[in-house]
Design an enzyme around this catalytic site. Structure first.
Site, PDB file in Angstrom:
ATOM      1  N   GLY A  75      78.719 -47.842   5.299  1.00 51.88           N
ATOM      2  CA  GLY A  75      78.731 -47.887   6.750  1.00 51.88           C
ATOM      3  C   GLY A  75      79.853 -47.077   7.386  1.00 51.88           C
ATOM      4  O   GLY A  75      80.046 -47.125   8.597  1.00 51.88           O
ATOM      5  N   VAL A  82      82.394 -45.089  12.042  1.00 48.13           N
ATOM      6  CA  VAL A  82      81.876 -46.376  11.610  1.00 48.13           C
ATOM      7  C   VAL A  82      80.519 -46.643  12.264  1.00 48.13           C
ATOM      8  O   VAL A  82      80.350 -46.381  13.455  1.00 48.13           O
ATOM      9  CB  VAL A  82      82.869 -47.500  12.003  1.00 48.13           C
ATOM     10  CG1 VAL A  82      82.349 -48.855  11.605  1.00 48.13           C
ATOM     11  CG2 VAL A  82      84.226 -47.236  11.394  1.00 48.13           C
ATOM     12  N   CYS A  83      79.590 -47.154  11.476  1.00 50.58           N
ATOM     13  CA  CYS A  83      78.296 -47.564  12.028  1.00 50.58           C
ATOM     14  C   CYS A  83      78.483 -48.955  12.633  1.00 50.58           C
ATOM     15  O   CYS A  83      78.422 -49.963  11.939  1.00 50.58           O
ATOM     16  CB  CYS A  83      77.230 -47.578  10.943  1.00 50.58           C
ATOM     17  SG  CYS A  83      75.588 -47.962  11.578  1.00 50.58           S
ATOM     18  N   GLN A  84      78.745 -48.975  13.915  1.00 46.25           N
ATOM     19  CA  GLN A  84      79.072 -50.222  14.592  1.00 46.25           C
ATOM     20  C   GLN A  84      78.231 -50.341  15.869  1.00 46.25           C
ATOM     21  O   GLN A  84      78.643 -49.908  16.936  1.00 46.25           O
ATOM     22  CB  GLN A  84      80.576 -50.259  14.906  1.00 46.25           C
ATOM     23  CG  GLN A  84      81.067 -51.611  15.311  1.00 46.25           C
ATOM     24  CD  GLN A  84      82.589 -51.643  15.444  1.00 46.25           C
ATOM     25  OE1 GLN A  84      83.253 -50.628  15.575  1.00 46.25           O
ATOM     26  NE2 GLN A  84      83.141 -52.835  15.408  1.00 46.25           N
TER      27      GLN A  84
END
Length: 151
Positions: A75, A82-84
């Site tokens: 992620g 960041v995959c947020q």
């Protein structure tokens, strides 16, 4: 905005999931600190430096979280992005507090989510060869993560 960010910084400093939280170069719109994954190997043996940058029109726009410490994680891309979803424009709610963003980031580190992926190769490795992924992630954490501060 400055008063809100000062209040949120104090709230985040009381949270056990981060340490050394402070404005970066005295800029209240840029924070740095260490995230301390707690729950699961391989990341719970290290500390991960991050930056949280707030837009000039915060809280109307989400902050941007970046990991400065290299991490072997599906992620997080090699540049620390960041995959947020919480901080994406389509999911952002102006009432979201900075501590919630940090808690969500720590949750991502503690529990890689196959739905929150920026590195397909690592996601595939985690799914197909979890023992290989764990070994590589532990080794990467040992070599790149910062030492965890004391209590």
């Amino acid at each position: 905005m400055a008063a809100r960010l000062a209040k949120e910084l104090e709230e985040a400093r009381r949270w056990a999931g981060a340490r050394e939280l402070r404005p970066l170069e005295g800029d209240m719109r840029r924070w740095e600190g260490l995230l301390l994954p707690q729950n699961n190997p391989p990341y719970n043996t290290g500390a991960f430096r991050f930056e949280l940058t707030f837009a000039p029109n915060h809280p109307l726009s989400p902050p941007c979280a970046t990991l400065c410490t290299s991490i072997y994680h599906p992620g997080v891309d090699p540049d620390g992005h960041v995959c947020q979803p919480l901080t994406s424009a389509q999911h952002w709610v102006p009432t979201t507090r900075a501590i919630q963003v940090l808690q969500d980031l720590l949750l991502l580190l503690d529990s890689p989510d196959p739905q929150r992926v920026l590195r397909q190769d690592l996601a595939r490795e985690l799914q197909d060869q979890p023992e290989v992924f764990l070994r590589r992630a532990e080794e990467h954490t040992r070599h790149h993560a910062e030492q965890r501060p004391g209590p």
